[in-house]
Design an enzyme around this catalytic site. Structure first.
Site, PDB file in Angstrom:
ATOM      1  N   PHE A   1     -51.823  -9.002 -11.524  1.00 48.99           N
ATOM      2  CA  PHE A   1     -50.787  -8.060 -11.379  1.00 48.99           C
ATOM      3  C   PHE A   1     -49.327  -8.701 -11.016  1.00 48.99           C
ATOM      4  CE2 PHE A   1     -48.212  -5.144  -8.713  1.00 48.99           C
ATOM      5  CZ  PHE A   1     -47.826  -4.224  -9.891  1.00 48.99           C
ATOM      6  N   GLN A   2     -48.298  -8.615 -11.607  1.00 48.29           N
ATOM      7  CA  GLN A   2     -46.984  -8.962 -11.814  1.00 48.29           C
ATOM      8  C   GLN A   2     -47.000 -10.539 -11.859  1.00 48.29           C
ATOM      9  OE1 GLN A   2     -45.021  -7.180  -8.585  1.00 48.29           O
ATOM     10  NE2 GLN A   2     -43.773  -5.749 -10.009  1.00 48.29           N
TER      11      GLN A   2
ATOM     12  N   GLU B   1     -32.131  -7.760 -11.370  1.00 48.40           N
ATOM     13  CA  GLU B   1     -32.390  -9.359 -11.058  1.00 48.40           C
ATOM     14  C   GLU B   1     -31.227 -10.049 -11.976  1.00 48.40           C
ATOM     15  OE1 GLU B   1     -36.533  -7.710  -9.679  1.00 48.40           O
ATOM     16  OE2 GLU B   1     -34.969  -7.468 -11.522  1.00 48.40           O
TER      17      GLU B   1
ATOM     18  N   MET C   1     -16.912  -6.848 -29.644  1.00 49.42           N
ATOM     19  CA  MET C   1     -17.241  -8.126 -30.385  1.00 49.42           C
ATOM     20  C   MET C   1     -17.806  -7.792 -31.681  1.00 49.42           C
ATOM     21  SD  MET C   1     -17.354 -11.447 -30.304  1.00 49.42           S
ATOM     22  CE  MET C   1     -17.084 -11.750 -28.639  1.00 49.42           C
TER      23      MET C   1
ATOM     24  N   LYS D   1     -47.609 -16.754  -3.202  1.00 50.52           N
ATOM     25  CA  LYS D   1     -47.232 -15.695  -2.137  1.00 50.52           C
ATOM     26  C   LYS D   1     -48.177 -16.555  -0.827  1.00 50.52           C
ATOM     27  CE  LYS D   1     -48.149 -10.802  -0.549  1.00 50.52           C
ATOM     28  NZ  LYS D   1     -48.401  -9.535  -1.227  1.00 50.52           N
TER      29      LYS D   1
END
Length: 567
Positions: free
Chosen positions: A126-127, A64, A494, A176
């Site tokens: 869940f999630q 993502e 860096m 959902k």
């Protein structure tokens, strides 16, 4: 640009649709043709609709964060709003880095996120995560849609907010059960603007006239352009160039302002800031008037505030009122869109009773030429090894005829800013404010998919490129022929610039010993792997990279001990 509608019946405002259909139609009506995402249970109703249509192309990423950076690259290279689609829980949390990156650099993206059903919110389902709470600090605005009839309206508002005023990321969280429900679709024209959010586009005319009066009197002026000029659109860059020609003022820019004025222009002083050119920083320090346009005076540009351009009067033009006087006190602040304000400034300049003669700036230009003569980015060429400066100079020279789009990782950002010249806006894509490792590869992917047929290159380091290397698989799947040019010095760039980072056993070779063979890694993904170790081979290898119509991983083995801060 809005594509043809997949189904004309969807244009009927009062047609009953399920949540997935509403999302897709809202995207169409906001001109969306491409989205970057990764599926999950909470967003399956949207994916069901994606797979039943062809006018909106979905690009499946591998993470993502990659979706967010790809959406940023898409937005930066086109000026459009980028779109990402993620699921609930870890799908959202994996997006936070990209959202914060877009927020700091004022990049317009809309993140559509799934959420557990409304009845389970707050139950540690869940999630589940508190998406609105987590993303509130890293978005320009966010929404939780709690009813199906609010879904289309909310998405339309998200696009308006993302693009209006100072651009930024906006998130729409969709439970959902809302996506499975059926409701009435409303078009963007039916949604009233938010009365609490009406960004000012036109600058105050009195302030503009006062600013022009200061400009007419200045003997040592400088224009300091930022990313706000790019965000305003091509017209702002055109007007800025016209103002430079009319006034004869020198100009420098922030990292994100590169390309607003051409690097080949005679008034260009190169980039300013901590790693900027000697002439730009000296001119900033010695000027008697600074006109800052769309710049936020970040700490890498200003360093110690009390020593930043201490003897000048300052004019600050910015569409975000909160940026004016935020870090650097100014004499005249003008809130407004860069293009609108520049147009008014040009009109005011031409309306002066006596147009100032550019001859008054001769002494100033003589001093600037003296600073230029130092050649602050010079370096020693070596016959036996590739200096990173030389690699970038040759890459620039050989790709310039192709008008490339260049993305970078954070470790290579200043190298590219010094040794690449950008003559046009929207050709330079980098993580300015957040300094995100792994930004460049997915950003280049988004730019390539938005600009098929263009040469798009990610200039990376051997450390940063590994953080999102998985998105090379996305490039292969979607036939995006990005070029990944790795300046491979076997050290975190860096970290070397700002001080060595211990690796556990105190031996720097531990890091280099664990690096992959990038050519073999490229081949494992199905890309082309190229390696170059000699300056004599460099041009031929770069030409080979350019001419391949497939993703390429170019391992440029440069000098490990090259000075990270050339003087």
């Amino acid at each position: 640009m809005t594509g043809e509608k997949a189904n004309s019946s969807l244009n009927t405002p009062d047609r009953l649709m399920n949540g997935g259909e509403i999302v897709l139609q809202a995207l169409r009506d906001n001109g969306v043709e491409h989205i970057f995402g990764y599926p999950g249970a909470a967003v399956l109703p949207i994916y069901d609709e994606i797979f039943q249509q062809e006018d909106i192309k979905h690009f499946l990423v591998r993470h993502e964060q990659g979706a967010g950076h790809a959406a940023e690259g898409y937005a930066r290279s086109t000026g459009k709003v980028g779109v990402m689609l993620v699921t609930s829980g870890p799908g959202v949390t994996n997006s936070v880095t990209a959202l914060q990156d877009a927020l700091m650099d004022s990049i317009p993206i809309v993140c559509l996120s799934g959420q557990v059903p409304t009845s389970l919110i707050g139950t540690d389902a869940f999630q589940e995560c508190d998406t609105v709470g987590i993303t509130r600090p890293c978005t320009k605005h966010n929404f939780l849609v709690q009813h199906i009839d609010d879904l289309a309206k909310t998405i339309h508002l998200a696009f308006r907010i993302a693009a209006a005023g100072r651009p930024g990321p906006v998130l729409v969280d969709m439970p959902k059960d809302v996506l499975f429900a059926s409701g009435t679709y409303v078009s963007p024209d039916e949604v009233s603007p938010l009365p609490s959010y009406q960004p000012a586009m036109q600058g105050d005319q009195n302030a503009i006239r006062a600013a022009v009066a200061l400009m007419a009197e200045a003997r040592r002026p400088i224009i300091y352009a930022g990313g706000g000029v790019i965000n305003s659109g091509p017209e702002a860059s055109r007007l800025l160039r016209e103002l430079i020609d009319l006034t004869g003022f020198p100009i420098t820019s922030t990292i994100l302002g590169l390309g607003a004025y051409p690097a080949t222009g005679r008034n260009w002083l190169r980039v300013a800031g901590q790693d900027g050119s000697h002439e730009a920083n000296m001119a900033i320090g010695d000027c008697d008037l600074m006109i800052a346009i769309g710049a936020r005076f970040d700490d890498l540009a200003t360093s110690r505030i009390h020593e930043f351009s201490p003897h000048s009067k300052k004019i600050h033009i910015d569409i975000d009122a909160s940026s004016i006087n935020k870090r650097v006190p100014v004499d005249i602040g003008i809130q407004g869109d860069a293009a609108h304000v520049l147009a008014d400034m040009l009109h005011a300049w031409r309306s002066l009773s006596s147009v100032p003669d550019q001859k008054r700036l001769r002494a100033w230009w003589t001093q600037i030429d003296h600073w230029r003569a130092r050649h602050s980015f010079s370096y020693e060429r070596l016959d036996h090894t590739i200096m990173p400066q030389h690699a970038l100079e040759r890459l620039h020279a050989l790709t310039k005829p192709h008008d490339p789009i260049i993305a970078t990782e954070i470790g290579q950002q200043m190298w590219v800013a010094r040794f690449f010249g950008f003559d046009k806006p929207n050709r330079w894509i980098t993580s300015g404010g957040l300094g995100t490792m792994g930004f460049g590869l997915p950003a280049a992917l988004g730019a390539q998919l938005a600009n098929p047929g263009r040469l798009v290159i990610d200039i990376a380091g051997d450390a940063s490129v590994q953080t999102t290397m998985k998105e090379l698989s996305t490039a292969i799947q979607h036939q995006a022929p990005i070029k990944i040019f790795i300046l491979s010095d076997e050290h975190p760039g860096m970290a070397r610039e700002w001080g060595q980072v211990p690796d556990g056993n105190g031996r720097s070779r531990a890091y280099s010993a664990s690096l992959p063979d990038f050519t073999k890694l490229a081949e494992a993904y199905g890309a082309i792997g190229l390696r170059c170790e000699s300056p004599r081979e460099l041009d031929a290898r770069i030409e080979e990279m350019i001419n391949v119509d497939r993703p390429v991983l170019f391992d440029c083995r440069d000098a490990r001990l090259a000075d990270a801060h050339p003087q």
